[in-house]
Design a protein around this motif. Structure first.
Motif, PDB file in Angstrom:
ATOM      1  N   GLU A 114      66.459  -3.824  31.612  1.00  0.00           N
ATOM      2  CA  GLU A 114      67.590  -4.758  31.516  1.00  0.00           C
ATOM      3  C   GLU A 114      68.838  -4.140  32.125  1.00  0.00           C
ATOM      4  O   GLU A 114      69.607  -4.803  32.826  1.00  0.00           O
ATOM      5  CB  GLU A 114      67.862  -5.093  30.053  1.00  0.00           C
ATOM      6  CG  GLU A 114      66.822  -5.959  29.367  1.00  0.00           C
ATOM      7  CD  GLU A 114      67.057  -6.088  27.878  1.00  0.00           C
ATOM      8  OE1 GLU A 114      66.259  -6.756  27.207  1.00  0.00           O
ATOM      9  OE2 GLU A 114      68.062  -5.506  27.380  1.00  0.00           O
ATOM     10  N   HIS A 115      69.043  -2.864  31.837  1.00  0.00           N
ATOM     11  CA  HIS A 115      70.253  -2.165  32.268  1.00  0.00           C
ATOM     12  C   HIS A 115      70.241  -1.888  33.771  1.00  0.00           C
ATOM     13  O   HIS A 115      71.290  -1.941  34.431  1.00  0.00           O
ATOM     14  CB  HIS A 115      70.352  -0.845  31.492  1.00  0.00           C
ATOM     15  CG  HIS A 115      71.724  -0.262  31.442  1.00  0.00           C
ATOM     16  ND1 HIS A 115      72.692  -0.715  30.575  1.00  0.00           N
ATOM     17  CD2 HIS A 115      72.297   0.745  32.145  1.00  0.00           C
ATOM     18  CE1 HIS A 115      73.795  -0.007  30.747  1.00  0.00           C
ATOM     19  NE2 HIS A 115      73.588   0.880  31.692  1.00  0.00           N
ATOM     20  N   GLU A 116      69.053  -1.613  34.318  1.00  0.00           N
ATOM     21  CA  GLU A 116      68.952  -1.189  35.709  1.00  0.00           C
ATOM     22  C   GLU A 116      68.765  -2.339  36.694  1.00  0.00           C
ATOM     23  O   GLU A 116      68.975  -2.164  37.892  1.00  0.00           O
ATOM     24  CB  GLU A 116      67.773  -0.217  35.865  1.00  0.00           C
ATOM     25  CG  GLU A 116      67.990   1.137  35.228  1.00  0.00           C
ATOM     26  CD  GLU A 116      69.088   1.925  35.918  1.00  0.00           C
ATOM     27  OE1 GLU A 116      69.134   1.921  37.162  1.00  0.00           O
ATOM     28  OE2 GLU A 116      69.906   2.528  35.210  1.00  0.00           O
TER      29      GLU A 116
ATOM     30  N   GLU B  78      70.263  -4.947  37.690  1.00  0.00           N
ATOM     31  CA  GLU B  78      71.322  -5.420  38.578  1.00  0.00           C
ATOM     32  C   GLU B  78      71.894  -4.319  39.463  1.00  0.00           C
ATOM     33  O   GLU B  78      72.801  -4.573  40.257  1.00  0.00           O
ATOM     34  CB  GLU B  78      72.446  -6.044  37.747  1.00  0.00           C
ATOM     35  CG  GLU B  78      73.180  -5.067  36.840  1.00  0.00           C
ATOM     36  CD  GLU B  78      74.244  -5.751  36.001  1.00  0.00           C
ATOM     37  OE1 GLU B  78      74.400  -6.968  36.145  1.00  0.00           O
ATOM     38  OE2 GLU B  78      74.893  -5.062  35.214  1.00  0.00           O
ATOM     39  N   ASN B  79      71.405  -3.094  39.341  1.00  0.00           N
ATOM     40  CA  ASN B  79      71.871  -2.034  40.219  1.00  0.00           C
ATOM     41  C   ASN B  79      71.376  -2.284  41.641  1.00  0.00           C
ATOM     42  O   ASN B  79      70.645  -3.222  41.907  1.00  0.00           O
ATOM     43  CB  ASN B  79      71.408  -0.673  39.703  1.00  0.00           C
ATOM     44  CG  ASN B  79      72.204  -0.235  38.484  1.00  0.00           C
ATOM     45  OD1 ASN B  79      73.256  -0.780  38.191  1.00  0.00           O
ATOM     46  ND2 ASN B  79      71.688   0.752  37.768  1.00  0.00           N
TER      47      ASN B  79
ATOM     48  N   ASN C 224      67.912  -4.394  44.600  1.00  0.00           N
ATOM     49  CA  ASN C 224      67.426  -5.683  45.080  1.00  0.00           C
ATOM     50  C   ASN C 224      66.746  -5.511  46.441  1.00  0.00           C
ATOM     51  O   ASN C 224      67.364  -5.047  47.395  1.00  0.00           O
ATOM     52  CB  ASN C 224      68.599  -6.662  45.186  1.00  0.00           C
ATOM     53  CG  ASN C 224      68.163  -8.089  45.468  1.00  0.00           C
ATOM     54  OD1 ASN C 224      67.068  -8.346  45.965  1.00  0.00           O
ATOM     55  ND2 ASN C 224      69.033  -9.030  45.160  1.00  0.00           N
TER      56      ASN C 224
ATOM     57  N   GLU D 185      70.710 -12.414  43.956  1.00  0.00           N
ATOM     58  CA  GLU D 185      71.078 -11.470  42.909  1.00  0.00           C
ATOM     59  C   GLU D 185      69.909 -11.336  41.950  1.00  0.00           C
ATOM     60  O   GLU D 185      69.212 -12.311  41.667  1.00  0.00           O
ATOM     61  CB  GLU D 185      72.316 -11.943  42.125  1.00  0.00           C
ATOM     62  CG  GLU D 185      73.579 -12.065  42.944  1.00  0.00           C
ATOM     63  CD  GLU D 185      74.164 -10.719  43.343  1.00  0.00           C
ATOM     64  OE1 GLU D 185      73.778  -9.698  42.719  1.00  0.00           O
ATOM     65  OE2 GLU D 185      75.001 -10.677  44.266  1.00  0.00           O
TER      66      GLU D 185
ATOM     67  N   GLY E 170      69.400  -9.642  38.075  1.00  0.00           N
ATOM     68  CA  GLY E 170      70.076  -8.974  36.968  1.00  0.00           C
ATOM     69  C   GLY E 170      69.599  -9.506  35.637  1.00  0.00           C
ATOM     70  O   GLY E 170      69.169 -10.661  35.526  1.00  0.00           O
TER      71      GLY E 170
ATOM     72  N   ALA F 135      65.345 -12.741  35.903  1.00  0.00           N
ATOM     73  CA  ALA F 135      66.279 -11.938  36.679  1.00  0.00           C
ATOM     74  C   ALA F 135      67.103 -12.754  37.658  1.00  0.00           C
ATOM     75  O   ALA F 135      68.237 -12.409  37.968  1.00  0.00           O
ATOM     76  CB  ALA F 135      65.527 -10.834  37.428  1.00  0.00           C
TER      77      ALA F 135
END
Length: 560
Positions: free
Chosen positions: A510-512, A514-515, A518, A524, A526, A534
């Motif tokens: 979950e945390h990673e 959106e880093n 892609n 996007e 995230g 996502a």
């Protein structure tokens, strides 16, 4: 003897100080299940929401500020918005605290955070082990086991003795043992392939996964063969390294038989998680299996994810699939200069027709109250042709097929004069190649992926990785999505170090997500806490055979 008497005197004095600071309270054995309810929902032993205050004087109650919101399902805490939430799992909470740089490596070195955050994380904050009285004091008064004030964002709760006992019992079970599928030297992963998977797509996905796994294992072999090659960095994490052992779980028969097949495969060899895969049919039975086993199922390629929002479920998807495409279409039509008076949707009898058709009907009812929606179900190619012929002059004609090629063939044969024909994304290639120019000019597709000319730096790095390793890229989007899923697994395990807990893996992903990972498949990607989709939207595109990719985007990114 004098030394012993001095030590005994000091120990007695310290005990007196502790007893004076922490009044003795009789705590009974707690109910771990009621503790879980308090942790997740903020519901006390009396069945009512608990109350408290945060930031000194801000009242909170119940699920509004339940433990899971900050300390997460795993109990490992998180770091967000400049706030550091420490782990409260039993093996940490009920032992004295000493600095552990490995467990905080991500927060210390791999995140962009304000100076105040780093200053706090770097404080050793050594403390004795918690027990029930000290836990009660922390929850009610906001003092840690050493008597230091906790962060003001941590609520000070109004809890009964039963509440504290129940929570204490639950925390002792939280992430107490590593999850199944992890050995001393290897970690078992699986990928799930549905019975109707296209053979070429299956080969492309498995080739990508096998190459990635081989590369990961060679990297592991290189690092572990030289355990002192990097003082005070990777050498400290040697015990966390595991070789990946990838199992291919191929399903057979109808969906109602999949659960038994999955149970048998899992019993033969438990896996830590499943990753990627290809399942053209509904994910429902697989999703129930994943939830019941608390087994992370990371980013499979499927058009029919488990219905609903999937909050805190164990399956993570790229998007909501065909229902998302239907809702995006409804929004596009509702925002058109001329809102249609009539929509006819012709759908296949199975889930690939039923679910998007239901989603479109519901969305139109909410957004276009004066638009009439007629839904026609077909069973085979002949009934599809009959339905297309009967409703050929519909103002808007939408087709939700179970076989894209057969649907395009039927459209080409009937050539309905409808002003607008709409197809799902899965038909794009067949439609661009098989429809006449007249039909192409009137046909739209819903496109839940990125524009072909969008710029994603990582896409080029991944393609270079594939080409230098001589991977045959025959299905770029599927292979890029598969690479992304594998990357999420790689980064999740990297940050977990040797805390091999499935809930913790889900939280790291979950945390990673959106880093800058892609691969260029979606505008996007995230995830927020508990989110399981996502990508949240789609474009509307026109067929354009003259374009290299066969389509041209004509709308903004639409998020229902």
């Amino acid at each position: 003897m004098v030394h012993n008497r001095v030590v005994a005197t000091l120990q007695g004095a310290m005990a007196g100080v502790i007893l004076a600071v922490t009044p003795l309270v009789a705590f009974a054995g707690g109910d771990a299940e009621l503790g879980r309810k308090l942790y997740w929902e903020g519901i006390g032993a009396d069945g009512m929401p608990v109350h408290g205050k945060t930031q000194g004087d801000v009242p909170v109650s119940g699920a509004q500020f339940s433990c899971v919101n900050c300390h997460r399902p795993s109990g490992f805490g998180t770091s967000e918005g400049g706030n550091y939430v420490p782990p409260i799992i039993g093996p940490v909470l009920y032992e004295k605290r000493t600095p552990n740089r490995n467990r905080m490596f991500k927060e210390l070195y791999q995140e962009v955070q304000p100076p105040g955050f780093w200053a706090r994380v770097r404080q050793p904050r050594i403390r004795p082990a918690y027990d029930q009285p000290l836990l009660a004091r922390a929850l009610k008064e906001g003092l840690d086991a050493a008597g230091r004030p906790l962060d003001p964002i941590m609520p000070r709760y109004e809890l009964s003795k039963d509440d504290v006992s129940n929570l204490d019992a639950f925390l002792k079970t939280l992430s107490a043992e590593i999850s199944q599928g992890v050995g001393e030297t290897e970690i078992h992963l699986a990928t799930i392939i549905g019975p109707d998977a296209d053979p070429d797509e299956k080969k492309a996905i498995l080739d990508t996964m096998n190459l990635f796994t081989t590369w990961m294992n060679k990297d592991t072999e290189g690092d572990t063969s030289k355990p002192t090659f990097s003082p005070r960095y990777r050498s400290e994490f040697i015990k966390a390294y595991r070789y990946w052992n990838l199992h291919v779980w191929e399903l057979e028969g109808p969906p109602e038989t999949w659960r038994a097949q999955l149970e048998a495969k899992y019993a033969e060899q438990p896996v830590f998680a499943t990753v990627g895969g290809l399942v053209p049919g509904p994910w429902d039975e697989i999703g129930k299996f994943c939830d019941d086993k608390r087994l992370p199922c990371i980013l499979p390629n499927t058009e029919l994810p488990t219905p609903g929002e999937g909050r805190y479920g164990y399956s993570v998807f790229f998007n909501r699939g065909l229902p998302l495409e239907a809702e995006v279409l409804a929004m596009y039509l509702a925002d058109s200069e001329t809102v249609p008076n009539q929509i006819v949707q012709i759908r296949a009898a199975g889930p690939s027709g039923e679910r998007p058709a239901n989603a479109l009907s519901d969305a139109v009812a909410m957004m276009m109250e004066n638009t009439d929606v007629q839904t026609v179900t077909y069973e085979d190619a002949d009934s599809l042709r009959a339905a297309l012929a009967k409703h050929a002059d519909a103002e808007v004609l939408v087709v939700w097929p179970d076989d894209p090629e057969a649907a395009v063939d039927a459209l080409a044969d009937i050539n309905p004069p409808s002003k607008m024909i709409v197809l799902p994304s899965a038909t794009k290639d067949e439609a661009a190649a098989g429809l006449s120019k007249d039909l192409i000019d009137r046909t739209l597709v819903v496109w839940p992926y990125d524009k072909p000319d969008s710029y994603h730096p990582r896409k080029y790095r991944i393609r270079a990785w594939m080409h230098t390793r001589r991977l045959n890229v025959t299905h770029p989007r599927l292979q890029l999505q598969t690479y992304y899923a594998l990357t999420m697994m790689q980064y999740g395990l990297l940050h977990a170090i040797n805390d091999f807990h499935r809930d913790y893996l889900m939280e790291i992903i979950e945390h990673e997500a959106e880093n800058e990972l892609n691969p260029g498949t979606h505008p996007e990607l995230g995830l927020g806490p508990g989110q399981r989709f996502a990508s949240k939207g789609a474009f509307i595109a026109k067929l354009a055979p003259e374009e290299r990719v066969g389509y041209r985007v004509i709308s903004d990114w639409i998020v229902p």
